[in-house]
Design an enzyme around this catalytic site. Sequence first.
Site, PDB file in Angstrom:
ATOM      1  N   HIS A  79       0.857  -1.184   0.000  1.00 46.05           N
ATOM      2  CA  HIS A  79       0.000   0.000   0.000  1.00 46.05           C
ATOM      3  C   HIS A  79       0.897   1.240   0.000  1.00 46.05           C
ATOM      4  O   HIS A  79       2.069   1.168   0.389  1.00 46.05           O
ATOM      5  CB  HIS A  79      -0.891   0.010   1.245  1.00 46.05           C
ATOM      6  CG  HIS A  79      -1.948  -1.061   1.238  1.00 46.05           C
ATOM      7  ND1 HIS A  79      -2.916  -1.162   2.198  1.00 46.05           N
ATOM      8  CD2 HIS A  79      -2.174  -2.071   0.362  1.00 46.05           C
ATOM      9  CE1 HIS A  79      -3.712  -2.195   1.922  1.00 46.05           C
ATOM     10  NE2 HIS A  79      -3.271  -2.767   0.813  1.00 46.05           N
ATOM     11  N   GLU A  81       1.130   3.708   1.937  1.00 48.30           N
ATOM     12  CA  GLU A  81       1.736   4.008   3.245  1.00 48.30           C
ATOM     13  C   GLU A  81       2.969   3.144   3.487  1.00 48.30           C
ATOM     14  O   GLU A  81       3.983   3.611   4.006  1.00 48.30           O
ATOM     15  CB  GLU A  81       0.728   3.770   4.383  1.00 48.30           C
ATOM     16  CG  GLU A  81      -0.510   4.660   4.343  1.00 48.30           C
ATOM     17  CD  GLU A  81      -1.669   4.023   3.583  1.00 48.30           C
ATOM     18  OE1 GLU A  81      -1.420   3.304   2.583  1.00 48.30           O
ATOM     19  OE2 GLU A  81      -2.816   4.254   3.977  1.00 48.30           O
ATOM     20  N   CYS A 115      -5.977   1.648   5.804  1.00 47.10           N
ATOM     21  CA  CYS A 115      -6.665   0.390   6.110  1.00 47.10           C
ATOM     22  C   CYS A 115      -6.235  -0.083   7.505  1.00 47.10           C
ATOM     23  O   CYS A 115      -5.396   0.546   8.160  1.00 47.10           O
ATOM     24  CB  CYS A 115      -6.334  -0.661   5.056  1.00 47.10           C
ATOM     25  SG  CYS A 115      -4.639  -1.264   5.158  1.00 47.10           S
ATOM     26  N   CYS A 118      -2.383  -0.770   7.666  1.00 47.97           N
ATOM     27  CA  CYS A 118      -1.546   0.436   7.698  1.00 47.97           C
ATOM     28  C   CYS A 118      -1.767   1.241   8.980  1.00 47.97           C
ATOM     29  O   CYS A 118      -0.824   1.830   9.515  1.00 47.97           O
ATOM     30  CB  CYS A 118      -1.813   1.301   6.473  1.00 47.97           C
ATOM     31  SG  CYS A 118      -1.293   0.517   4.932  1.00 47.97           S
TER      32      CYS A 118
HETATM   33 ZN   LIG Z   1      -3.210  -0.005   3.850  1.00 47.65          ZN
END
Ligand SMILES: [Zn+2]
Length: 194
Positions: A79, A81, A115, A118
Amino acid sequence: MRGRGLKIRMPSIGNDLVKQDFSPPNMDDIQRWMAAAFDLATEALENGEVPVGCLMVYRNEVLGKGGNEVNDTKNATRHAEMVAFDHVVEWCCSRDLNLNQVCAQTTLYVTVEPCIMCSSALRLLNIPLIVYGCRNERFGGCGSVLSIASDDELLTGSSFKCISGYQAEEAVEMLKRFYKQENPNAPKCKVRKV
Ligand SMILES: [Zn+2]
């Protein structure tokens, strides 16, 4: 463009943040860094990735940035992040600085609510504040599905504050555009009849 779609809830910056010698961003900072995060999200969309972009900013310096790279790397954890976190780790290692101390004064700017995965990483890194665009209805860890960000019962890392809703409509529009198009990497297991 300035001020368009601004529906921002500013959190009260608690004593805990002040104690960490953390100076929270002002509106100009937020506009500048979120514009850069949206550019990264646009890049991700153009690369056939879920359009999420983010920056990690420490004392007015960008230590890490990224867009979603899941399809490119064929790794579901890449992701935006996580891509940015890796840059911050490298930055700290190359200067022999303590990662958690640097992170304690770092703000994450991201186009979509982080999410659950993260958000958990943000707690472990000791990030005090994040600014995000739209909610993540499927996987959000800052209130939409779970409240990893603010859960005081969690024993891992430290809770963090969120400024949410920055250009949320634009962030949602980008997600819609992505999910409308066919994902070339999706497993072809269903025969669709029109
Ligand atoms: Zn994430």
